[in-house]
Design a protein around this motif. Structure first.
Motif, PDB file in Angstrom:
ATOM      1  N   SER A 168      99.237  16.238  75.986  1.00  0.00           N
ATOM      2  CA  SER A 168      97.893  16.680  76.385  1.00  0.00           C
ATOM      3  C   SER A 168      97.048  17.022  75.165  1.00  0.00           C
ATOM      4  O   SER A 168      95.861  16.668  75.088  1.00  0.00           O
ATOM      5  N   LEU A 169      97.655  17.704  74.182  1.00  0.00           N
ATOM      6  CA  LEU A 169      96.934  18.076  72.968  1.00  0.00           C
ATOM      7  C   LEU A 169      96.501  16.845  72.179  1.00  0.00           C
ATOM      8  O   LEU A 169      95.362  16.766  71.694  1.00  0.00           O
ATOM      9  N   LEU A 170      97.377  15.864  72.061  1.00  0.00           N
ATOM     10  CA  LEU A 170      97.037  14.631  71.351  1.00  0.00           C
ATOM     11  C   LEU A 170      95.913  13.886  72.062  1.00  0.00           C
ATOM     12  O   LEU A 170      95.008  13.334  71.421  1.00  0.00           O
ATOM     13  N   GLY A 171      95.962  13.866  73.384  1.00  0.00           N
ATOM     14  CA  GLY A 171      94.904  13.206  74.143  1.00  0.00           C
ATOM     15  C   GLY A 171      93.556  13.864  73.922  1.00  0.00           C
ATOM     16  O   GLY A 171      92.536  13.183  73.716  1.00  0.00           O
ATOM     17  N   ALA A 172      93.508  15.190  73.931  1.00  0.00           N
ATOM     18  CA  ALA A 172      92.252  15.912  73.709  1.00  0.00           C
ATOM     19  C   ALA A 172      91.713  15.656  72.307  1.00  0.00           C
ATOM     20  O   ALA A 172      90.503  15.466  72.110  1.00  0.00           O
ATOM     21  N   ALA A 173      92.606  15.622  71.312  1.00  0.00           N
ATOM     22  CA  ALA A 173      92.177  15.353  69.932  1.00  0.00           C
ATOM     23  C   ALA A 173      91.552  13.970  69.812  1.00  0.00           C
ATOM     24  O   ALA A 173      90.541  13.777  69.124  1.00  0.00           O
ATOM     25  N   GLY A 174      92.128  12.994  70.500  1.00  0.00           N
ATOM     26  CA  GLY A 174      91.585  11.638  70.454  1.00  0.00           C
ATOM     27  C   GLY A 174      90.191  11.545  71.050  1.00  0.00           C
ATOM     28  O   GLY A 174      89.310  10.856  70.512  1.00  0.00           O
ATOM     29  N   VAL A 175      89.957  12.253  72.141  1.00  0.00           N
ATOM     30  CA  VAL A 175      88.624  12.236  72.769  1.00  0.00           C
ATOM     31  C   VAL A 175      87.590  12.811  71.814  1.00  0.00           C
ATOM     32  O   VAL A 175      86.483  12.268  71.666  1.00  0.00           O
ATOM     33  N   VAL A 176      87.933  13.883  71.135  1.00  0.00           N
ATOM     34  CA  VAL A 176      87.013  14.513  70.176  1.00  0.00           C
ATOM     35  C   VAL A 176      86.675  13.548  69.040  1.00  0.00           C
ATOM     36  O   VAL A 176      85.520  13.474  68.588  1.00  0.00           O
ATOM     37  N   ILE A 177      87.645  12.793  68.584  1.00  0.00           N
ATOM     38  CA  ILE A 177      87.422  11.842  67.486  1.00  0.00           C
ATOM     39  C   ILE A 177      86.598  10.648  67.952  1.00  0.00           C
ATOM     40  O   ILE A 177      85.763  10.116  67.205  1.00  0.00           O
ATOM     41  N   ALA A 178      86.790  10.216  69.196  1.00  0.00           N
ATOM     42  CA  ALA A 178      86.132   8.998  69.679  1.00  0.00           C
ATOM     43  C   ALA A 178      84.637   9.173  69.905  1.00  0.00           C
ATOM     44  O   ALA A 178      83.849   8.253  69.643  1.00  0.00           O
TER      45      ALA A 178
END
Length: 421
Positions: A168-178
C-alpha cells in the motif's frame, strides 16, 4: 519544455522511476513466503503468478504502450503507466485470494510496460549519438538496483509493516510521483516536422516494414534476445548451487543478491560508457563491442559451471554472468534505436521487450525446468548443470548475430549525429 534542457536530470529521474518499477515488480518475490502462506497459494500457482501472468501482460502491452508513446506525449504515457501499476500494487496488498492477486499483478505488468519504450525513445532524443549507450546503460541500472532494494525493503520495512501495508505504501508513493508528470509537455524537437507514430494497427505494419528493410536491426534484436537466455539460467542458479554444488541456501542467496546488484550495476554503467567510447574506434561500432563483450565473458560463464565450487574462477564466472546481460543494454539499444525512424522507436523497443519476455523469460524458464525434470527422472545427477550450460551457449551464440550486425550500417558520430548508410 525547458525541462528537456536538463538532460542529465531527466536521465536520473527516469532511473529513479525505473528503480521504483522494479521494486514494485519484485516485491512479490521478496515477500513470497508470507504471500503464499497468507493466500494459500501453491507452488504451481506461484510459478504461474510470477511467470505467465507477468509475461502475457507485460510483453503484449509493451508493444501497445510503445505505439502510444510514439503517437502521443511520452511523459503522459509514462505517468499513466505509473498510476496504473501503483494503484494495482496497492490493490495487490488487499488481495484475499489467488484470483485477486492474479488480476492485480496482471495490471501492474500492464502499467509497467509503458515505461521502457517511452523512456528509451526520450533518452535517444535528449542525448547525442556519442552518449546514447551511456544514457541507456544508466537507465537500465534500475533493474539490479530495483531487485536488490525490493529484497532489502522486504527485510527491513516489511518486517515492521507486513507485506500488505508495504504494498500500500509503495502504491501511494507511485501516485505522488506520477501526478507531476501529467503536466510536462513533450514536443518532439528531434523529429522532422513534429511527426508522430500512426494508429496502433498501422504502426505495427510500419514497424514490420522498417524491420524488413533493416537486417542490422533484426540481427541486433536476435542477438539481444539470445543474450537474455542468461536470465533463464539465473532463475535456477540458486537451486543449482544448492542441489548440485553443495552450497548452503541462506548463505549463497546473500552472495547472489549482493553480487547481482554490484555486477549488474557495473555492467549497466561500464557497458554503456565503454561502448560509446570504443564504438568510435571499432569498425563494428556498438554491435562489434557487444560481440567482443560476449566473447570475453562467455568462456568465463561456461567455466563457472565446471570448475571447483568456491574457487576464484568459479566466482569470476558467476560475476561475468551477472555483468554480461546488463552490459549489453546500452550498446544494443543504441544500435536498435539509432537505426529506427524516430516515429517508431518506442514501438520497436516494445516489440523487443515482447520477444525477450516470450523467448528468454517464458519459454526459456519453462524449458530449463521441463528438461531438467526429465533428466532427473532419467537418473542424471547433473541435470541442472547440463541445462544451464545450454542456456550459456545460447547466450554466447548471440555474439554471431552481433558480429553480423557490426558489418551493417551504424551510427555516425561526426560531423553530425545522423544515421550512416
Amino acid at each position: 519544455m525547458r525541462w528537456k534542457e536538463h538532460s542529465h536530470s531527466v536521465l536520473f529521474a527516469l532511473l529513479a522511476i525505473h528503480v521504483m518499477a522494479h521494486i514494485d515488480r519484485n516485491m512479490l518475490l521478496a515477500f513470497s513466503p508470507q504471500i503464499t502462506n497468507d493466500l494459500a497459494i501453491s507452488n504451481a500457482q506461484y510459478g504461474f503468478l510470477t511467470g505467465a501472468v507477468w509475461v502475457l501482460s507485460f510483453g503484449v502491452m509493451a508493444v501497445f504502450m510503445g505505439s502510444l508513446a510514439d503517437r502521443f506525449s511520452r511523459t503522459r504515457v509514462i505517468a499513466a503507466g505509473i498510476l496504473v501499476w501503483s494503484v494495482c500494487t496497492a490493490a495487490s496488498g488487499e488481495a484475499q485470494n489467488f484470483g485477486q492477486m492474479v488480476a492485480a499483478r496482471f495490471l501492474v505488468a500492464s502499467g509497467e510496460a509503458a515505461l521502457v519504450p517511452a523512456a528509451v525513445s526520450l533518452l535517444m532524443e535528449l542525448f547525442k549519438a556519442a552518449r546514447t549507450g551511456t544514457a541507456v546503460g544508466v537507465f537500465f541500472m534500475g533493474i539490479p538496483l530495483g531487485i536488490g532494494l525490493a529484497f532489502a525493503l522486504a527485510g527491513t520495512l516489511g518486517a515492521s509493516l507486513g507485506w500488505r501495508h508495504t504494498f500500500s505504501l509503495l502504491g501511494a508513493a507511485g501516485v505522488v510521483i506520477a501526478l507531476p508528470l501529467l503536466w510536462l509537455r513533450d514536443r518532439r524537437d528531434g523529429d522532422a516536422h513534429g511527426e508522430r507514430g500512426a494508429p496502433f494497427a498501422q504502426q505495427v505494419r510500419n514497424v514490420f516494414a522498417a524491420l524488413r528493410a533493416s537486417p542490422t536491426v533484426i540481427q541486433t534484436i536476435v542477438g539481444f534476445v539470445l543474450v537474455h537466455m542468461v536470465f533463464a539460467g539465473l532463475s535456477f542458479t540458486q537451486l543449482w548451487l544448492v542441489r548440485e554444488r553443495g552450497f548452503d541456501a541462506a548463505s549463497i542467496a546473500r552472495q547472489i543478491g549482493l553480487l547481482q546488484i554490484v555486477f549488474g550495476v557495473l555492467g549497466s554503467v561500464v557497458g554503456g560508457v565503454l561502448s560509446d567510447t570504443l564504438a568510435r574506434r571499432m569498425k563494428g561500432g556498438h554491435a562489434g563491442f557487444v560481440a567482443l563483450l560476449i566473447v570475453v565473458c562467455g568462456p568465463l560463464m561456461v567455466a563457472y559451471r565446471l570448475v571447483e565450487p568456491g574457487s576464484a574462477l568459479f566466482y569470476i564466472g558467476m560475476c561475468a554472468g551477472f555483468f554480461l546481460p546488463l552490459a549489453t543494454y546500452g550498446p544494443s539499444m543504441a544500435v536498435i534505436q539509432g537505426l529506427t525512424p524516430p516515429t517508431m522507436r518506442s514501438t520497436v523497443t516494445g516489440f523487443t521487450m515482447l520477444l525477450i519476455n516470450i523467448f528468454a523469460i517464458a519459454i526459456g524458464n519453462l524449458a530449463v525446468g521441463a528438461i531438467s525434470d526429465r533428466l532427473i527422472a532419467d537418473g542424471s545427477t547433473t541435470a541442472l548443470t547440463n541445462v544451464l550450460l545450454a542456456t550459456d551457449f545460447l547466450a554466447i551464440a548471440g555474439a554471431a548475430f552481433f558480429a553480423l550486425a557490426a558489418r551493417g550500417p551504424r551510427i555516425a558520430f561526426a560531423p553530425r549525429d545522423v544515421i550512416a548508410h
